[in-house]
Structure formats: structure tokens, C-alpha cells
Scaffold this active site. Structure first.
Site, mmCIF file in Angstrom:
data_model
loop_
_atom_site.group_PDB
_atom_site.id
_atom_site.type_symbol
_atom_site.label_atom_id
_atom_site.label_comp_id
_atom_site.label_asym_id
_atom_site.label_seq_id
_atom_site.Cartn_x
_atom_site.Cartn_y
_atom_site.Cartn_z
ATOM 1 N N LYS B 183 0.843 -1.195 0.000
ATOM 2 C CA LYS B 183 0.000 0.000 0.000
ATOM 3 C C LYS B 183 0.879 1.246 0.000
ATOM 4 O O LYS B 183 1.543 1.543 0.984
ATOM 5 C CB LYS B 183 -0.912 0.045 1.228
ATOM 6 C CG LYS B 183 -1.952 1.163 1.089
ATOM 7 C CD LYS B 183 -2.639 1.532 2.381
ATOM 8 C CE LYS B 183 -1.923 2.603 3.153
ATOM 9 N NZ LYS B 183 -1.846 3.906 2.490
ATOM 10 N N GLY B 236 6.748 4.554 8.729
ATOM 11 C CA GLY B 236 5.885 5.708 8.958
ATOM 12 C C GLY B 236 6.058 6.239 10.360
ATOM 13 O O GLY B 236 7.124 6.102 10.952
ATOM 14 N N SER B 237 4.983 6.812 10.896
ATOM 15 C CA SER B 237 5.095 7.491 12.184
ATOM 16 C C SER B 237 5.112 6.499 13.341
ATOM 17 O O SER B 237 4.594 5.386 13.249
ATOM 18 C CB SER B 237 3.932 8.452 12.366
ATOM 19 O OG SER B 237 2.751 7.721 12.631
ATOM 20 N N THR B 238 5.690 6.930 14.452
ATOM 21 C CA THR B 238 5.749 6.095 15.650
ATOM 22 C C THR B 238 4.341 5.832 16.187
ATOM 23 O O THR B 238 4.046 4.725 16.655
ATOM 24 C CB THR B 238 6.653 6.755 16.704
ATOM 25 O OG1 THR B 238 7.998 6.744 16.205
ATOM 26 C CG2 THR B 238 6.615 6.020 18.027
ATOM 27 N N GLY B 241 2.886 3.133 14.136
ATOM 28 C CA GLY B 241 3.658 1.918 14.401
ATOM 29 C C GLY B 241 3.209 1.231 15.687
ATOM 30 O O GLY B 241 3.051 0.011 15.740
ATOM 31 N N GLU B 258 9.686 0.707 10.856
ATOM 32 C CA GLU B 258 10.692 1.744 10.594
ATOM 33 C C GLU B 258 10.000 3.063 10.897
ATOM 34 O O GLU B 258 9.183 3.519 10.098
ATOM 35 C CB GLU B 258 11.062 1.653 9.110
ATOM 36 C CG GLU B 258 12.203 2.496 8.721
ATOM 37 C CD GLU B 258 13.474 1.847 9.165
ATOM 38 O OE1 GLU B 258 14.065 2.391 10.091
ATOM 39 O OE2 GLU B 258 13.846 0.813 8.612
ATOM 40 N N CYS B 292 13.243 10.366 7.935
ATOM 41 C CA CYS B 292 13.133 9.888 9.320
ATOM 42 C C CYS B 292 14.476 9.895 10.020
ATOM 43 O O CYS B 292 14.550 10.049 11.228
ATOM 44 C CB CYS B 292 12.508 8.499 9.352
ATOM 45 S SG CYS B 292 13.240 7.376 8.165
ATOM 46 N N GLU B 389 9.642 15.194 16.333
ATOM 47 C CA GLU B 389 10.084 15.090 14.950
ATOM 48 C C GLU B 389 9.305 16.109 14.121
ATOM 49 O O GLU B 389 8.075 16.105 14.109
ATOM 50 C CB GLU B 389 9.813 13.674 14.439
ATOM 51 C CG GLU B 389 10.348 13.444 13.042
ATOM 52 C CD GLU B 389 10.158 12.003 12.570
ATOM 53 O OE1 GLU B 389 9.106 11.421 12.862
ATOM 54 O OE2 GLU B 389 11.069 11.479 11.905
#
Lengths: 283, 482
Positions: B183, B236-238, B241, B258, B292, B389
Site C-alpha cells: 500500500k 511511517g510514524s511512531t 507503528g 521503521e 526519518c 520530529e
């Protein structure tokens, strides 16, 4: 004239010391025939927190010991355990009801795991990492580093050998451990703590809590300063609950898998690959 | 035009042969998405590029079933060396169409053509070429005897390096013998859809690669929660995740993540200053800071702080911000309006919390999403811009006195993806590198990537590695001992 037996008091193992639970709680351990054997300390949330603090304080010192040194310390654990072989076999037999032969096999298996891991400390980095041939003028190297503080959670079916294998795997690469064990193997686990305390393992590197695992495990799974969870020995429902809690701080998780978890897979779960690049030039 | 100004040098878009609308690529066929559609725009001009149909839950289910069928059929039956041949062919096809992909990526993402042409697309080809060679050597991958694929991999990628992230995910998965459902990010699906074309040209069996554009909350969630998926790989974002880790808890799904970062770039007083300044600029302004592993926290030894900041501003003043398709452009467009708002808001917070802001005084195009390169000095470790971030061209400068203090400040973050060290002392470099809690440490360089080199984070930057043997292992399991 027969002398009176001197029963042992079993306590927790935190920061190299043997404290009682701060909660003052204890629980009777009986043998399969229903006879009283000993009282174990029933660890509390505060004990779990203290154990994490002890593990965190010890971890960098242990990780910074040379791999050769860590190997010798782990070999020393095997030596001391072997010297108390009969005691462990008796404790396992008495508290779990297995046969003498089965109890001895567990102790032998634990000793073998320790010896094997004593040899892993200074070989794992070469097996796991190495030089990477990048397309450019760079020195590039990948090395494993310990994840940090790992909680090893034992289940109702976990035997002594499984517990020792899980603990030694985590410390081999330089992590510190907070292990939680259920009643069934509490006595052998605390006797193992006595072995650790006399094997040059730095205080706090391994901490062992006895008590109700389903009560303590979720606290450790959601603890901000715990980096990894060995859930491979836990019952499915509790393991799932802990994995969900651990997701909040993205803890490294060792799950139960269909197959036997290999030693190498265990070791790899609780290390971080660090890759260092450096420019090469004559100027 | 003033003396020493550059004349426009735009890369032509005539190389592109875009369709007006793209469906989903499932089981080797283009099918309609049932989750609505969106129009992808160029962030540099806000002009529409193409329409993309979106996948709903049923579409994701179809894609997973197609991937399963291919895993159990055509792809699963191939030998490693045959699989490798397909991947080598894909690498070559990417090289042949490199310029086309570079232009498309720049158009859709907003990043400078200089970067897509020289970095993104060449790395995509390199990634496929590298993993192609692993396909027949899995027994050397280090997972034990008779290693085997996991099955169907669900892969969710971000918008900052669209095709490169696809390559990081797809190449190792296929080399190991898995099939995939990928995706792409909703703002950058174009090159993923063009990659479907590459799969066709390579003659890849139907269902081996399935690509479903969609919203994270719909298609992404469906993929993560799907019972027929054996592995999730997410970049992507924490926050997302964490949610994914929770969702897969208690299942047999393998997971690699990641996630975000707040990389420290440490400059010691003995650093080679010219190189360090270039490294700082590359560390934070590469790809508009949509990286990132960006070196977004500059830690400068106090004794050289003023010199470094002054030289840095002078260097940044030479950067050209504007049309990403222009070959002279250094900094392109911010990828989306939402991202621009986030960067603007965090920068405003930086000012409110007392840091000193310096932004490059440069003309910005009237249309599109733009943010001038910005440097904050006088930043305290507790400031929001030193902790969160930003994912934009915004650098926070902090100082330190001793190496020990530098290490402590660098590690003072829940993230642990990247770090940089600038010093001419090799022993100091190695000692500091040992102490940093970061998965990638760049010493006297920054933002280097290579398919042979594992990449990934400590702590809340995620787990698992991409690249190298480690990246392959993320798609393998130990087999039965014979």
C-alpha cells in the site's frame, strides 16, 4: 541422634541482594503430596520497579565488560551450578513431582545451556554482524548491541532448564534481566539466584522475582524502562496482553512460535544492529 | 536576473506517459477500487497529476488472496535462482526507465529532480540488483538450515521516498520467496503504479506483487488486520507503528517497523569544518527534511558554536528553493498542505518557547507548499523543537562542552534511528559511536544509504532492519531440520 533439618528462607533476588517483598506478602509452597516445603516471597509492583532500577543500573557495566569476560562469568555460573547438581535435582523433584531422572536431566540441560552461551559471547558479533561492501569510499560495519533491560516471564509449564536458557540468552549479549517465575519453579529459581550471586555476575545483571506472574507481568510489560519481553514461555492469553502493553513503548518481543525457539533466534531478538559508516580518504 | 543567478533549467515532463486514472493492481490485472478515489496533485504547483482509485476492505482481501495463490502456486514453486532472474530483470528495467521514474517522482512528491535522478532511482535499481542475488543463497542468510519464506507480506510505505521505500520492501520480500500486497502512501501513489508496469514488463507471475492505493485508516488497517497476511512491514510514524504493534499482538504475524527519529548530528571542535558544514546541510535539508533519519538536532561543541552557525547560514544562503523539476534546485516543495501546516506550527512553537529563528530570505513560488530552510539557535533540550520530529527543513542547534555531555544529549530522546559525528580523531569517533543509541551512525558523512548496509532504529524508532542480510532475514524463517 538425628539433627534438626534447617529449612531455608526463600526471598527475592534484586540488585544482588535477597530482600523480602516490600509488600510483606508470602505464599506457601507445598510438594505434590500436599506437605509444606517453604514460603516464597510474593513480589509486588514496587518490587518489580526496584528490580528494573537495579537492572538498568547494572546493564551498561555488564554490556561494557569484554565479551571474553562475560563468557568466563557465564562459564562460572555453569561451574557453580554443576557443583550443586544434587541439590537442584532434589529441589526440582520435590517441588514439581518429576522423577529423579527427569529432574537431573533438567539440571544437566541448564548446565549445557550455560556452557554453550559462555561460548557465544565472543562469537555472536561475528555471526550476526560484519563489514558491508557499500558502493562508495566508506568503511561500513554492522555490530550487535544489547537492547537493554529485558523481562523474562516464565509460565506455569516452564521448567528449570527453560528458565535458565532464557535468562542466559538475554545476558550473553550484554542485556540485564528481570525474571518473574511462578510458584512451580520458585524454589529452584531462587536457588539459582544463589548460584548467580556466587558466580561473579555483577549485582543487578539478573534479578529474579517470585510470585503471581499474571499480576506482575503486565506491570513490566508497560514499564517505560523495560526494552524487551520474553513472552515465549507464557500462556497465550497473558502473552497477548503483555504484547499489547509492550507495544506502547515498542518493546522487542520474543513470542512463542510453533517450532522450538532456537538459541540464535533468542539472541537476535534482544540485540540492536548498529551500522557505522566512516569516510575513507587520504587527505 | 542578477549576476550569478541561474537561468531556469527545467527537466522536461514529456518523457512521461501518464494515464488519467489508475486503478488497483491485483493478481496481474488492473481492477477498480471500491474505496472512492483521490486526485494526486503536484505539491509544487497544486496541479492535478492523475486520479487514483482507492481500495476498500474487500479490495485488500482480493489482493491478499491473489498473493496467497501466487505464493502457493507459481512463485512458491520457482527455484531461488529463477526468482533471482526476475529481480535482476526488474533492476535492469528500472535503470532503463530511470529518467522517467525520476521525473514522475519529482512531480508527485515535490523533491528536487537532482535527488530523484541521482539518489532515489539509482538506489531503487541497486536495491533490486542486490536482493536478486540473494534469492538462490538463502541458506547463507543466517536463520538456520532450510530457510523458507513467511508467505504473504503486507507492506505499508510512506510518502517521503515513495519508490525507494517500495524497493526496500518488495525486493527482499520477493528474494526470500514471499509474495506481497503493497500500500503506497495516499499522497504519492504514482511511481508505485508505474512499478506495476515494470512487473508486467518483467513477466512477473500474476499475484506476486499486488499494489493497492488507499487510506491508512481503511486499506492500511485492513491489511494489518487481515488473517491471511503473515508479515507486516511498515515505515511511517511512531504513533501508527504503535497501533500496528498492538493490532498484531497475540497473532503469528511477524512485524518490522521503521518509525520516526530525532537524529543528533554532533560536531566536535576538531572537525574538518568545510566537510562538517556540508554534512549538516545534507543532514537536515536533504529531501526538504522529510527524512526519518534526518540530523535534525545539531549538537555543536560550545567553542566552535558561533563559527559553525555563521558558516552554516552563509552556506544555506546559497541554496536554491523552488521548482523541483529545475536541475539547479536544491530544495523542493513540502509534500502536502497538512505537512506544511505541521512544520509551520512546530516552528511557531520553537519561537514561542524562546529559541531564536533564522529562515532563509528567499522568494517562494505563489502556488504549492513551500517552507524556507530554517535554523533555530539557543534551543534548550527541553524545547518542543528539540524533542518532536518536525519532518521538515528545520534545524535545532544545541551546544555541549564535553564528549560525555554530547553523548548524553544525543541519547536524550525516545527515538534512536540515526546520528552523526564530526571529528578528526578516529578514537574519539569510535568511542562516541559505541555510546550512541542509534541504529545508523554516520561519521564524517551523513544520509548515506546502500542496499548492503542495514538500516533501522533503536527504541521507539522501531525494530527490524532493512538492507543487507538483516533485511533479508526479516522475510525468512528457519525451516525443518532434515
Amino acid at each position: 541422634m538425628s539433627e534438626m533439618n534447617i529449612p531455608k528462607t526463600y526471598k527475592l533476588f534484586v540488585g544482588g541482594a535477597f530482600p523480602r517483598s516490600e509488600s510483606g506478602r508470602s505464599r506457601e509452597i507445598k510438594n505434590p503430596a500436599g506437605e509444606f516445603v517453604a514460603n516464597i516471597a510474593l513480589a509486588s509492583r514496587k518490587d518489580a520497579r526496584d528490580a528494573v532500577v537495579a537492572a538498568r543500573s547494572a546493564q551498561s557495566g555488564w554490556a561494557n565488560a569484554t565479551a571474553y569476560n562475560r563468557g568466563q562469568v557465564i562459564y562460572r555460573i555453569a561451574e557453580v551450578l554443576a557443583g550443586r547438581f544434587e541439590q537442584f535435582a532434589a529441589t526440582i523433584r520435590e517441588t514439581t513431582g518429576v522423577t529423579s531422572k527427569q529432574a537431573s536431566a533438567q539440571v544437566q540441560s541448564a548446565i549445557d545451556a550455560l556452557i554453550s552461551h559462555a561460548g557465544w559471547t565472543d562469537k555472536f558479533a561475528q555471526v550476526y554482524g560484519g563489514a558491508n561492501p557499500v558502493a562508495g569510499p566508506f568503511f561500513n560495519l554492522t555490530v550487535p548491541e544489547p537492547t537493554g533491560v529485558v523481562s523474562v516471564l516464565a509460565g506455569e509449564q516452564t521448567d528449570f532448564a527453560d528458565l535458565v536458557r532464557a535468562i542466559v540468552s538475554v545476558i550473553t549479549t550484554g542485556n540485564a534481566v528481570v525474571a518473574v517465575v511462578p510458584e512451580s519453579i520458585s524454589l529452584a529459581a531462587i536457588e539459582f539466584a544463589e548460584v548467580l550471586a556466587t558466580s561473579d555476575v555483577p549485582a543487578g545483571t539478573v534479578n529474579i522475582l517470585t510470585g503471581d506472574v499474571s499480576e506482575i507481568a503486565p506491570w513490566l510489560a508497560s514499564h517505560q524502562d523495560v526494552n524487551g519481553l520474553d513472552l515465549s514461555m507464557l500462556e497465550a492469553e497473558l502473552a497477548k496482553n503483555c504484547e499489547e502493553l509492550g507495544a506502547e513503548t515498542l518493546k522487542r518481543i520474543l513470542r512463542k512460535s510453533g517450532k522450538e525457539v532456537t538459541d540464535l533466534h533468542r539472541l537476535e531478538t534482544f540485540v540492536e544492529a548498529k551500522t557505522v559508516w566512516h569516510t575513507k580518504s587520504l587527505s | 536576473m542578477k549576476f550569478l543567478d541561474y537561468a531556469p533549467a527545467p527537466e522536461s515532463t514529456s518523457i512521461l506517459n501518464l494515464r488519467g486514472s489508475y486503478g488497483l493492481y491485483i493478481d496481474g490485472k488492473w481492477v477498480s477500487g471500491r474505496g472512492g478515489e483521490l486526485t494526486s496533485i503536484s505539491p509544487a504547483t497544486e496541479k492535478p497529476i492523475a486520479k487514483f482509485e482507492l481500495a476498500n476492505e474487500q479490495d485488500v482481501d482480493l489482493a491478499v488472496k491473489a498473493a496467497r495463490k501466487a505464493f502457493e502456486g507459481s512463485w512458491g514453486k520457482l527455484s531461488g535462482s529463477e526468482r533471482g532472474k526476475y529481480l535482476f530483470r526488474i533492476a535492469r528495467l528500472i535503470q532503463e526507465r530511470a529518467r522517467e521514474f525520476a521525473v514522475a517522482e519529482t512531480l508527485d512528491n515535490g523533491k528536487p529532480i537532482r535527488e530523484t535522478r541521482d539518489i532515489d532511482i539509482p538506489l531503487v535499481a541497486a536495491w533490486f540488483f542486490y536482493y536478486a542475488g540473494w534469492a538462490d543463497k538463502l541458506e547463507h542468510a543466517g536463520v538456520g538450515p532450510n530457510p523458507k519464506a513467511l508467505g504473504v507480506a503486507g507492506q505499508i510505505i510512506p510518502w517521503n521516498f515513495p519508490l525507494l521505500m517500495l524497493a526496500w520492501k518488495v525486493a527482499p520480500a520477493l528474494a526470500a520467496g514471499n509474495t506481497v500486497v503493497l500500500k503506497p502512501a495516499e499522497t504519492t501513489p504514482l511511481t508505485a503504479m508505474m512499478f506495476a508496469d515494470i512487473c508486467e514488463q518483467a513477466g512477473l507471475p500474476a499475484g506476486v506483487v499486488n499494489i493497492v492505493t488507499g487510506l491508512g485508516s481503511v486499506a492500511g488497517s485492513a491489511l494489518v488486520g487481515h488473517g491471511g497476511v503473515n508479515k507486516i512491514a511498515f515505515t511511517g510514524s511512531t504513533a501508527v507503528g504503535r497501533q500496528i504493534a498492538k493490532t498484531v499482538a497475540g497473532s503469528d504475524k511477524r512485524l518490522t517497523l521503521e518509525l520516526g527519529g530525532k537524529g543528533a548530528n554532533i560536531v566536535f571542535d576538531d572537525a574538518a569544518m568545510d566537510e562538517a558544514i556540508e554534512g549538516i546541510v545534507n543532514g537536515i535539508f536533504f529531501n526538504q527534511g522529510h527524512v526519518c533519519c534526518a540530523g535534525s538536532r545539531l549538537l555543536v561543541q560550545e567553542s566552535v558554536h558561533d563559527e559553525v552557525v555563521e558558516r552554516l547560514k552563509r552556506r544555506v544562503s546559497t541554496l536554491r528553493v523552488g521548482d523541483p523539476l529545475d536541475k539547479n534546485t536544491d530544495i523542493g516543495a513540502i509534500n502536502s498542505k497538512a505537512q506544511l501546516e505541521r512544520i509551520s506550527k512546530l516552528s511557531a512553537t520553537g519561537e514561542q518557547e524562546g529559541a531564536t529563528r533564522w529562515s532563509l530570505d528567499c522568494p517562494l513560488p505563489g502556488k504549492g507548499f513551500w517552507f524556507a530552510p530554517t535554523i533555530f539557535t539557543g534551543v534548550a533540550a527541553s524545547n518542543t523543537i528539540a524533542r518532536d520530529e518536525i519532518f521538515g527543513p528545520v534545524l535545532s542547534v544545541l551546544t555541549f562542552r564535553t564528549p560525555q555531555e554530547a553523548i548524553e544529549k544525543a541519547n536524550n530522546t525516545p527515538y534512536g534511528l540515526s546520528a552523526g559525528i564530526w571529528t578528526e580523531s578516529a578514537s574519539r569517533m569510535l568511542r562516541v559511536a559505541d555510546s550512541l543509541k542509534a541504529g545508523v551512525v554516520w561519521a564524517n558523512t551523513f544520509n548515506q544509504f546502500d542496499p548492503t548496509s542495514p538500516f533501522g532504529g533503536y527504541r521507539e524508532s522501531g525494530y527490524g532492519r532493512e538492507g543487507g542480510r538483516h533485511g533479508l532475514n526479516a522475510y525468512l524463517q528457519a525451516g525443518e531440520v532434515k
